[in-house]
Design a protein around this motif. Structure first.
Motif, PDB file in Angstrom:
ATOM      1  N   PHE A 169      33.247   5.085  15.982  1.00  0.00           N
ATOM      2  CA  PHE A 169      33.797   6.102  15.085  1.00  0.00           C
ATOM      3  C   PHE A 169      35.009   5.576  14.334  1.00  0.00           C
ATOM      4  N   LEU A 170      35.252   6.175  13.185  1.00  0.00           N
ATOM      5  CA  LEU A 170      36.487   5.946  12.452  1.00  0.00           C
ATOM      6  C   LEU A 170      37.577   6.859  13.020  1.00  0.00           C
ATOM      7  N   PRO A 171      38.842   6.492  12.853  1.00  0.00           N
ATOM      8  CA  PRO A 171      39.927   7.346  13.355  1.00  0.00           C
ATOM      9  C   PRO A 171      40.205   8.556  12.461  1.00  0.00           C
ATOM     10  N   THR A 172      39.455   8.714  11.396  1.00  0.00           N
ATOM     11  CA  THR A 172      39.665   9.820  10.460  1.00  0.00           C
ATOM     12  C   THR A 172      39.688  11.165  11.184  1.00  0.00           C
ATOM     13  N   PRO A 173      40.749  11.931  11.056  1.00  0.00           N
ATOM     14  CA  PRO A 173      40.832  13.214  11.774  1.00  0.00           C
ATOM     15  C   PRO A 173      39.758  14.203  11.317  1.00  0.00           C
ATOM     16  N   VAL A 174      39.396  15.069  12.226  1.00  0.00           N
ATOM     17  CA  VAL A 174      38.518  16.196  11.905  1.00  0.00           C
ATOM     18  C   VAL A 174      39.359  17.459  12.051  1.00  0.00           C
ATOM     19  N   PRO A 175      39.543  18.224  10.975  1.00  0.00           N
ATOM     20  CA  PRO A 175      40.408  19.410  11.044  1.00  0.00           C
ATOM     21  C   PRO A 175      39.966  20.405  12.116  1.00  0.00           C
ATOM     22  N   ARG A 176      40.922  21.022  12.755  1.00  0.00           N
ATOM     23  CA  ARG A 176      40.603  22.002  13.801  1.00  0.00           C
ATOM     24  C   ARG A 176      39.711  23.116  13.258  1.00  0.00           C
ATOM     25  N   ALA A 177      39.972  23.556  12.033  1.00  0.00           N
ATOM     26  CA  ALA A 177      39.163  24.631  11.451  1.00  0.00           C
ATOM     27  C   ALA A 177      37.703  24.221  11.363  1.00  0.00           C
ATOM     28  N   GLN A 178      37.448  22.943  11.076  1.00  0.00           N
ATOM     29  CA  GLN A 178      36.068  22.477  10.990  1.00  0.00           C
ATOM     30  C   GLN A 178      35.414  22.450  12.373  1.00  0.00           C
ATOM     31  N   VAL A 179      36.163  22.020  13.377  1.00  0.00           N
ATOM     32  CA  VAL A 179      35.628  22.024  14.739  1.00  0.00           C
ATOM     33  C   VAL A 179      35.315  23.454  15.171  1.00  0.00           C
ATOM     34  N   GLU A 180      36.206  24.372  14.866  1.00  0.00           N
ATOM     35  CA  GLU A 180      35.974  25.772  15.234  1.00  0.00           C
ATOM     36  C   GLU A 180      34.732  26.317  14.542  1.00  0.00           C
ATOM     37  N   ARG A 181      34.530  25.915  13.289  1.00  0.00           N
ATOM     38  CA  ARG A 181      33.335  26.360  12.563  1.00  0.00           C
ATOM     39  C   ARG A 181      32.067  25.828  13.237  1.00  0.00           C
ATOM     40  N   LEU A 182      32.072  24.571  13.632  1.00  0.00           N
ATOM     41  CA  LEU A 182      30.905  23.985  14.299  1.00  0.00           C
ATOM     42  C   LEU A 182      30.626  24.697  15.622  1.00  0.00           C
ATOM     43  N   LEU A 183      31.678  25.009  16.356  1.00  0.00           N
ATOM     44  CA  LEU A 183      31.496  25.707  17.623  1.00  0.00           C
ATOM     45  C   LEU A 183      30.962  27.122  17.415  1.00  0.00           C
ATOM     46  N   SER A 184      31.394  27.762  16.348  1.00  0.00           N
ATOM     47  CA  SER A 184      30.895  29.113  16.076  1.00  0.00           C
ATOM     48  C   SER A 184      29.414  29.088  15.730  1.00  0.00           C
ATOM     49  N   LEU A 185      28.972  28.015  15.070  1.00  0.00           N
ATOM     50  CA  LEU A 185      27.549  27.875  14.774  1.00  0.00           C
ATOM     51  C   LEU A 185      26.760  27.589  16.046  1.00  0.00           C
ATOM     52  N   ALA A 186      27.285  26.690  16.888  1.00  0.00           N
ATOM     53  CA  ALA A 186      26.602  26.357  18.131  1.00  0.00           C
ATOM     54  C   ALA A 186      26.493  27.575  19.046  1.00  0.00           C
ATOM     55  N   ALA A 187      27.456  28.476  18.943  1.00  0.00           N
ATOM     56  CA  ALA A 187      27.452  29.678  19.783  1.00  0.00           C
ATOM     57  C   ALA A 187      26.313  30.627  19.444  1.00  0.00           C
ATOM     58  N   ARG A 188      25.602  30.349  18.344  1.00  0.00           N
ATOM     59  CA  ARG A 188      24.424  31.144  17.999  1.00  0.00           C
ATOM     60  C   ARG A 188      23.220  30.742  18.849  1.00  0.00           C
ATOM     61  N   SER A 189      23.377  29.737  19.699  1.00  0.00           N
ATOM     62  CA  SER A 189      22.274  29.252  20.528  1.00  0.00           C
ATOM     63  C   SER A 189      21.751  30.351  21.452  1.00  0.00           C
ATOM     64  N   ALA A 190      20.474  30.245  21.770  1.00  0.00           N
ATOM     65  CA  ALA A 190      19.879  31.162  22.736  1.00  0.00           C
ATOM     66  C   ALA A 190      20.430  30.879  24.122  1.00  0.00           C
ATOM     67  N   SER A 191      20.505  31.926  24.941  1.00  0.00           N
ATOM     68  CA  SER A 191      20.869  31.754  26.354  1.00  0.00           C
ATOM     69  C   SER A 191      20.196  32.868  27.147  1.00  0.00           C
ATOM     70  N   ASN A 192      19.970  32.617  28.416  1.00  0.00           N
ATOM     71  CA  ASN A 192      19.281  33.578  29.266  1.00  0.00           C
ATOM     72  C   ASN A 192      20.019  34.914  29.294  1.00  0.00           C
ATOM     73  N   SER A 193      19.332  35.960  28.866  1.00  0.00           N
ATOM     74  CA  SER A 193      19.907  37.309  28.835  1.00  0.00           C
ATOM     75  C   SER A 193      21.216  37.359  28.056  1.00  0.00           C
ATOM     76  N   ASN A 194      21.367  36.437  27.104  1.00  0.00           N
ATOM     77  CA  ASN A 194      22.574  36.329  26.282  1.00  0.00           C
ATOM     78  C   ASN A 194      23.833  36.162  27.135  1.00  0.00           C
ATOM     79  N   CYS A 195      23.688  35.438  28.254  1.00  0.00           N
ATOM     80  CA  CYS A 195      24.834  35.237  29.146  1.00  0.00           C
ATOM     81  C   CYS A 195      25.916  34.355  28.523  1.00  0.00           C
ATOM     82  N   GLN A 196      25.502  33.417  27.644  1.00  0.00           N
ATOM     83  CA  GLN A 196      26.455  32.510  26.998  1.00  0.00           C
ATOM     84  C   GLN A 196      27.406  31.889  28.041  1.00  0.00           C
TER      85      GLN A 196
END
Length: 241
Positions: free
Chosen positions: A17-44
């Motif tokens: 990887f390059l040392p180029t920073p990834v803004p926190r807002a971008q990481v939070e956005r990616l996590l919010s998208l991943a949180a759309r994943s299916a889970s058993n009985s929506n237990c998350q």
């Protein structure tokens, strides 16, 4: 706009990887998208620990000390994989081909060069130089189904990262040092460490950027059952693609 197909085709385990920073807002956005994943009985059941800057450097230093002193945990928090000498076929052959393509063909490290292989493996504990290190955990309460949910979340996060032009590397190697992780992170007692994840911009100039793994054909793992095979009395699974 990156399509899902593009993300699947271009996702790879990035180990430079390059040392180029990834803004926190971008990481939070990616996590919010991943949180759309299916889970058993929506237990998350997942929890994510994101490390950058001094926090990541402190964890990395501790992990490297533990690695160099051979202070791996005596037992993992769950049975992740067989011992190296206990893999059955066809997985043993696939694992061997992966090792040869990574160490010998890409890195030029001979099979008997234990120092060279250990040196490359050691880079796991600096998240391969990525500016963002992530530790994924899940609650033990939903039993092993939570590990399925974790896999869905992890894949969604990696694909979302590709959609944002970033790369990732999932890292099971961090499981070996889960006591170190618990010293640095607020991991609940009822949670199990699933894996780590390196996140950032790929160093496309590094020779590791050329490394690619193969995939088995659909015919090798899929069986199709349809009206024609049912009416003809064909044995289940005989109509393979």
């Amino acid at each position: 706009m990156t399509t899902i197909e593009d993300a699947l085709l271009t996702r790879r385990s990035c180990r430079a990887f390059l040392p180029t920073p990834v803004p926190r807002a971008q990481v939070e956005r990616l996590l919010s998208l991943a949180a759309r994943s299916a889970s058993n009985s929506n237990c998350q059941p997942w929890q994510v620990h994101v490390l950058t800057g001094a926090a990541k450097r402190a964890l990395t230093a501790d992990l490297l000390r533990a690695h160099d002193a051979e202070r791996r945990a005596e037992a993992g928090e769950f049975d992740y994989q067989p011992r190296a000498d206990q893999w059955p076929e066809p997985f043993r052959a696939r694992r061997r081909r992966f090792g040869e393509s990574l160490y010998r063909d890409t890195l030029g490290i001979a099979v008997d060069d234990t120092t060279g292989r250990r040196g490359h493996h050691r880079r796991n504990y600096d998240f391969f130089g990525a500016p963002v290190g992530i530790i994924l955990t899940v609650s033990r309460a939903p039993l092993q189904g939570a590990l399925v949910d974790a896999g869905l979340f992890l894949q969604a996060l990696m694909l979302a990262a590709r959609g944002a032009g970033l790369h990732t590397c999932a890292q099971a190697s961090l499981i070996d040092f889960h006591p170190v992780l618990r010293r640095h992170l607020a991991i609940a007692d009822d949670h199990v460490v699933v894996c780590g994840l390196a996140l950032g911009h790929a160093d496309e100039g590094h020779r590791l950027s050329a490394h690619r793994t193969t995939r088995e054909s659909v015919a090798s793992f899929a069986a199709f059952y349809d009206s024609a095979s049912y009416d003809s009395g064909v044995a289940p699974g005989a109509d393979s693609a």
